[in-house]
Design a protein around this motif. Structure first.
Motif, short mmCIF file in Angstrom:
data_model
loop_
_atom_site.label_atom_id
_atom_site.label_comp_id
_atom_site.label_asym_id
_atom_site.label_seq_id
_atom_site.Cartn_x
_atom_site.Cartn_y
_atom_site.Cartn_z
N ASN A 106 8.21 30.03 89.16
CA ASN A 106 9.17 31.04 89.83
C ASN A 106 8.61 30.57 90.90
N ALA B 20 9.68 28.75 94.37
CA ALA B 20 9.90 29.74 95.73
C ALA B 20 9.15 28.74 97.17
N ASP C 173 1.54 32.69 95.94
CA ASP C 173 1.57 31.62 95.80
C ASP C 173 2.33 31.51 97.66
N MET D 32 10.09 37.10 99.33
CA MET D 32 12.09 37.64 99.06
C MET D 32 12.19 39.14 99.80
N ASN E 121 17.38 40.15 92.60
CA ASN E 121 16.58 39.34 92.57
C ASN E 121 15.88 40.04 91.13
N LEU E 122 15.09 40.81 91.46
CA LEU E 122 14.39 41.22 90.57
C LEU E 122 14.98 42.79 89.89
N ALA F 142 17.56 38.15 85.49
CA ALA F 142 17.84 37.29 86.15
C ALA F 142 19.07 35.92 86.01
N SER G 234 20.60 32.97 85.90
CA SER G 234 20.00 31.92 84.85
C SER G 234 20.83 31.88 83.57
N GLY H 126 12.57 34.48 82.76
CA GLY H 126 12.49 34.58 83.63
C GLY H 126 11.32 35.70 83.71
N PHE H 127 11.21 36.38 85.50
CA PHE H 127 10.48 37.45 86.01
C PHE H 127 10.67 38.25 84.32
N THR I 60 4.31 35.42 98.16
CA THR I 60 4.53 36.48 96.52
C THR I 60 3.18 36.46 96.05
N TYR J 193 16.98 25.14 79.54
CA TYR J 193 16.51 26.32 78.59
C TYR J 193 17.38 26.09 77.45
P1 ADP Z 1 15.00 32.46 87.41
O1 ADP Z 1 14.02 31.76 87.77
O2 ADP Z 1 16.09 31.22 86.46
O3 ADP Z 1 16.73 32.51 88.71
P2 ADP Z 1 14.23 34.44 87.67
O4 ADP Z 1 13.60 35.76 86.50
O5 ADP Z 1 12.63 33.77 86.71
O6 ADP Z 1 14.93 34.28 87.56
O7 ADP Z 1 13.52 34.90 88.57
C1 ADP Z 1 14.83 35.52 89.61
C2 ADP Z 1 14.37 35.28 91.02
O8 ADP Z 1 13.84 35.91 91.58
C3 ADP Z 1 14.61 33.65 91.60
O9 ADP Z 1 15.94 33.04 91.43
C4 ADP Z 1 13.69 34.47 92.47
O10 ADP Z 1 14.89 34.08 94.20
C5 ADP Z 1 12.95 34.88 92.76
N1 ADP Z 1 11.65 35.14 92.43
C6 ADP Z 1 10.90 35.40 91.38
N2 ADP Z 1 9.85 35.66 91.59
C7 ADP Z 1 9.63 35.12 92.86
C8 ADP Z 1 8.65 34.50 93.56
N3 ADP Z 1 7.33 34.12 93.31
N4 ADP Z 1 9.05 33.94 94.49
C9 ADP Z 1 10.04 34.16 95.09
N5 ADP Z 1 10.81 34.42 94.63
C10 ADP Z 1 11.16 34.75 93.46
#
Ligand code: ADP
Ligand code: MG
Length: 630
Positions: free
Chosen positions: A35, A39, A77, A82, A90-91, A95, A97, A121-122, A167, A261
């Motif tokens: 991620n 970014a 990073d 965001m 996003n959070l 995710a 994907s 992901g996150f 972030t 994936y």
């Molecule tokens: P994916 O990476 O598959 O889209 P994630 O759950 O890993 O799914 O992340 C969800 C979304 O959160 C990302 O698409 C991105 O938009 C945002 N995101 C996550 N981490 C960061 C980051 N470090 N900086 C900016 N945006 C982030």
């Protein structure tokens, strides 16, 4: 501060994450790093056209800060950051994907599997954390935000002071238990290893302050000191830039999993470096299974496109022809301009050139696989063969020459899939046509009376079971000078001239009776005829002209209105005992003959795998025949 709730399906996934019995908890690191790298990619891409970013390529970095005593893990990073909306979307939501998939396969039994098989992901960070704090400042925004969550209960968002765009994510690690030593994720040793294992090829430096014990300069013998040094943990060389000989199969596979994936082993990995008219590296994978949405309109083909190591787009559809839309991978070219817009890509000559070369490369790799590793090829074809067939049929057959030798069809004599070339090379000299028969399964086709005549001559028959198959052969028309012909077509050439002449006489002699039967059956058929091509069976349906019965069925099942109709004849085996019975009935009992005609027509339809219009009437007719007790 009001606590916000996660969206419903996110909550469910979150719950799974937290209570997961999934053993690879360490993948959270890979997810967070990926991620961060995404970014940074986004901000770097912007910086190429926007001076306001004020960062150079070498300024971008991912930092890890560990605190063993506090049991925290921090990843920062200087990527795009965001906004509040983005934080929410996003959070607060699962995710993207993984989300659609999660909704599709929401069966509880598969829950754990989902975690194992797809990028989560996150949220994966919750597998190791009791609390997560995300502080972020979006590019172009002057306020920063803090997102805090302790899991399923929800999350809060509040303003925070943060100077730089980017972030920072802090994980408060769970307490150790018998199963897992979460505290290890705050130790240099463990984290360094994990970065090497999962994220070595990340193109931005992943830096961490590490303590080193070293001899004191000019100090006493044996005197040491501990210094803190910043170490870059990853090699940063993208996998595809390395030499093939330096890459292990595991690394190729790991990369594939991380990026696409897909946790099944790919059937083929194609890594090519090309110099010349176009200079590019390509790393392509032929998946071991079709993506879950492959045969839906949601599926988007494409390869990731990099210009000199910088990601331009995740999915460049123009790099792949439709018939190879299942191929995953990336292309990295030094010939593309970095600030090319995504819209302009379509018209880029260099790109078109690369696309052509990739198309050729895939074809030649598949051809080699077919020759050298038949088993894998057959597996490949069972998964993606339909796509190749569409490729032959598409655009009026312009790609047919490229693809025809990659096709496989089931053979009546070999009892396995064969190529057209193999069939052609085996043909006895006197055989003039390539025979095929259609049906819903090879077993059913094998029982079709229409195949009798070709079998009696010892000819091989291709059994077509996919809807598209016959259309494909019609587009191909012929293979090395031999035309394709449906065994049930009138011009199949399976009946000798003498037989034809004999049948013609018989038909003329019985014309009144045959016409009578045709009138009873109605508009569905063009006529009723005698034939000698049947061996055991009494009746079958035969089509004349370009459209076969099977094609009519396929066309009718399509949403577009189709008026095409096969020209069908009911063929009656002239040597079968029913024939005498029919003739007798015509002389003595026309009503009985009418019933016989209807029953025979229904039988011919059933044998051909079609339904009958009025099963009740048919059953009644048969019962009354039984009741007559003749
Ligand atoms: P994916 O990476 O598959 O889209 P994630 O759950 O890993 O799914 O992340 C969800 C979304 O959160 C990302 O698409 C991105 O938009 C945002 N995101 C996550 N981490 C960061 C980051 N470090 N900086 C900016 N945006 C982030
Ligand atoms: Mg991610």
């Amino acid at each position: 501060m009001r606590k916000k709730q996660f969206k419903a399906e996110s909550k469910k996934l979150l719950d799974l994450m937290i209570n997961s019995i999934y053993t690879h908890r360490e993948i959270f690191l890979r997810e967070l790093i990926s991620n961060a790298s995404d970014a940074i990619d986004k901000l770097y891409f912007l910086s190429l056209t926007d001076d306001g970013v004020g960062l150079n390529r070498e300024d971008f970095e991912i930092r890890l800060d560990l605190n063993e005593a506090e049991k925290t893990f921090v990843i920062s990073d200087n990527g795009i950051g965001m906004t509040e909306d983005e934080l929410e979307n996003n959070l607060g939501t699962i995710a993207r994907s993984g989300s659609s998939l999660f909704k599709n396969e929401n069966g509880d039994a598969e829950d754990i599997d989902i975690i194992g098989q797809f990028g989560v992901g996150f949220y994966s960070a919750f597998m190791v954390s009791k609390k997560i704090v995300v502080e972020t400042k979006a590019y172009g925004s002057d306020t920063a935000l803090r997102w805090t969550s302790e899991g399923v209960d929800g999350y809060t968002i509040e303003p925070v002071a943060k100077e730089n765009v980017g972030t920072t994510i802090t994980l408060y690690l769970k307490d150790d238990d018998e199963e897992e030593k979460y505290s290890e994720y705050a130790t240099e040793f463990k984290v360094r290893n994990l970065v090497k294992k999962y994220s070595d090829y990340i193109r931005y430096p992943i830096r961490m302050d590490v303590s080193r014990v070293r001899p004191v300069e000019n100090g006493e013998e044996g005197e040491t000191e501990t210094v803190i040094e910043t170490e870059t943990l990853n090699s940063m060389i993208p996998l595809w830039r390395k030499n093939k000989s330096e890459i292990t199969k595991e690394e190729y596979q790991q990369f594939y999993q991380d990026k696409f994936y897909d946790y099944t082993e790919p059937l083929k990995i194609i890594h090519s470096k090309t110099e010349g008219l176009a200079t590019y590296d390509a790393l392509l994978y032929i998946p071991g299974r079709a993506p879950y949405d492959y045969y839906t309109k949601d599926y988007e083909k494409g390869l990731a496109l990099y210009a000199s190591g910088v990601l331009i787009t995740d999915k460049c559809g123009d790099l792949l022809p439709d018939y190879y839309s299942f191929v995953k991978g990336l292309v990295d070219s030094a010939d593309l301009s970095l600030n090319i817009s995504r819209e302009m890509l379509q018209h880029d000559r260099q790109l078109q050139f690369i696309a052509k070369a990739i198309d050729k490369k895939i074809t030649s790799e598949l051809t080699t696989m077919l020759k050298k590793d038949r088993e894998t090829y057959e597996k490949f074809f069972s998964i993606f063969g339909v796509q190749l067939k569409f490729g032959v049929y598409d655009e009026f057959g312009v790609h047919k020459d490229e693809l025809k030798d990659l096709l496989l069809f089931y053979s009546s004599t070999e009892k396995k899939p064969v190529t057209l070339k193999e069939y052609r090379d085996r043909m006895p000299e006197e055989q003039e046509k390539i025979y095929y028969a259609c049906g819903s399964s090879t077993e059913k086709i094998d029982l079709l009376p229409q195949t009798d005549a070709a079998k009696a001559k010892g000819y091989e028959i291709l059994y077509l079971t996919d809807n598209i198959d016959e259309f494909v052969l019609q587009i191909l028309l012929e293979y090395e000078g031999k035309r394709f012909v449906n065994v049930s077509a009138d011009d199949a050439g399976l009946v000798s001239e003498e037989e034809q002449a004999a049948v013609k006489d018989e038909n003329e002699a019985a014309k009144d009776m045959l016409d009578y039967m045709k009138d009873v059956i109605g508009e569905d058929i063009k006529g009723v005829r005698f034939t000698h091509k049947l061996k055991k069976h009494a009746v079958c349906l035969t089509s004349e002209g370009k459209i076969s019965l099977e094609m009519e069925r396929v066309l009718k099942s399509m949403p577009t209105d189709s008026n095409v109709k096969a020209e069908i004849y009911l063929d009656i085996n002239a040597d079968h005992p029913v024939t005498a019975k029919l003739k007798a009935a015509y002389a003595e009992d026309k009503e009985a003959l009418a019933d016989y005609a209807r029953i025979l027509y229904a039988q011919a339809r059933l044998i051909g795998g079609m339904s009958v219009d009025d099963p009740v009437a048919l059953t009644e007719m048969i019962c009354s025949l039984i009741a007559q007790d003749k």
